[in-house]
Design an enzyme around this catalytic site. Sequence first.
Site, short mmCIF file in Angstrom:
data_model
loop_
_atom_site.label_atom_id
_atom_site.label_comp_id
_atom_site.label_asym_id
_atom_site.label_seq_id
_atom_site.Cartn_x
_atom_site.Cartn_y
_atom_site.Cartn_z
N ASP A 1 0.89 -1.17 0.00
CA ASP A 1 0.00 0.00 0.00
C ASP A 1 0.92 1.22 0.00
O ASP A 1 1.78 1.34 0.89
CB ASP A 1 -0.86 -0.09 1.27
CG ASP A 1 -1.91 1.01 1.39
OD1 ASP A 1 -2.02 1.86 0.49
OD2 ASP A 1 -2.63 0.99 2.42
N HIS B 1 -6.75 -3.46 6.20
CA HIS B 1 -6.73 -2.96 7.58
C HIS B 1 -6.99 -4.15 8.48
O HIS B 1 -8.11 -4.64 8.56
CB HIS B 1 -7.80 -1.89 7.80
CG HIS B 1 -7.52 -0.61 7.09
ND1 HIS B 1 -7.22 0.56 7.76
CD2 HIS B 1 -7.46 -0.29 5.78
CE1 HIS B 1 -7.00 1.53 6.88
NE2 HIS B 1 -7.14 1.03 5.67
N HIS C 1 -1.96 1.57 9.42
CA HIS C 1 -2.68 0.35 9.79
C HIS C 1 -1.83 -0.88 9.60
O HIS C 1 -0.92 -0.90 8.77
CB HIS C 1 -3.94 0.23 8.93
CG HIS C 1 -3.68 0.46 7.46
ND1 HIS C 1 -3.45 -0.55 6.57
CD2 HIS C 1 -3.56 1.61 6.73
CE1 HIS C 1 -3.23 -0.05 5.37
NE2 HIS C 1 -3.28 1.27 5.44
N GLU D 1 2.83 7.51 1.63
CA GLU D 1 2.62 6.24 2.34
C GLU D 1 3.62 5.19 1.86
O GLU D 1 3.90 5.09 0.66
CB GLU D 1 1.19 5.73 2.08
CG GLU D 1 0.86 4.40 2.75
CD GLU D 1 -0.59 3.97 2.57
OE1 GLU D 1 -1.23 4.44 1.61
OE2 GLU D 1 -1.05 3.17 3.39
N GLU E 1 1.05 6.32 6.89
CA GLU E 1 0.59 7.29 5.90
C GLU E 1 0.29 8.65 6.51
O GLU E 1 -0.86 8.94 6.81
CB GLU E 1 -0.59 6.74 5.10
CG GLU E 1 -1.71 6.10 5.89
CD GLU E 1 -2.75 5.44 4.97
OE1 GLU E 1 -3.18 6.08 4.01
OE2 GLU E 1 -3.10 4.28 5.22
MN MN Z 1 -3.00 3.67 0.80
MN MN Z 2 -3.06 2.60 3.75
#
Ligand code: MN
Ligand code: MN
Length: 296
Positions: free
Chosen positions: A96, A164, A156, A281, A189
């Site tokens: 991510d 998550h 997360h 992020e 992030e």
């Molecule tokens: Mn993201």
């Molecule tokens: Mn994220």
Amino acid sequence: MEEEEVKKYIKAGEIARRVRDKAEKIVKPGVRLLDIATELEREIQEQGGQPAFPVNIGVNEVAAHYTPTPGDPSVIPDGSVVKVDLGVHVDGYIADTATTICLNPALEGLVEAARRALEEVVEIFKPGIRAREIGRVVEKVIKSSGFKPITNLSGHSIDRFMIHSGRSIPNYDDITAVWRIKQGVYAVEPFATDGAGLVREGDQVTIYALRPLGRAKLSGAEEEFYNLVYSERRTLPFALRWYQGLRGDVASLLDGLRRRGVLVEYPVLIERSGRPVAQFEHTFLVLDKEVVVTTM
Ligand code: MN
Ligand code: MN
């Protein structure tokens, strides 16, 4: 963690990094958001991954959870600040990552504040550190530049097929975040703004996910649609535009799934005072003896 799992997390991260680099090249004033998202999602697949969620494109005060709608006519405005947040999975192992493209010289300080916050987190991130300490560093860097972190958005923990997976990493010095980073996968992030430092939910929903079916009873058409989406996505997020080619009206199938309680909806998140937002992020893979920033 098994060696095969580590390899897949690293592969997902490499794809995510390359596609993020591409995003920085193609986001320009006048380009359609729909073309950007489609192109990046195609690139993820060409490189051997799948989108872990629809490519999010957040213009100015739109902080998160906006993906282009079917036929979306919107274009990148002149003088805007544009966040591209993308996820890649390889066999469910997720990376991510997000970047901000600054098309307005007056907002460069804001963008740099968020970028430096993440860079400082990379320096201190290690097993045993408390989540609170990560938040404290994010807040310190952003505030020392004269901006505010967005406190109701967070990083997360990540697990296979789960973006998550239960733990939140604050973007401020949250005294309740006493838990410590251990082996596993985490996304950090930082979001920075010159506004209120909070997001609100907008009226629009562009991103969805399925809930496990449990005892819900679906109609024939709903069941067919649910099974198709579940086979591709499990409970990972998806966009309406991905299923536009299907026979039947996808919007009304979604209405049905909503009524049966098996649809998650993610409203667009907007900075409360309508001010621009910057975000960066990375994904951190915490192994026995080392931390690999898979998206760096
Ligand atoms: Mn993201
Ligand atoms: Mn994220």
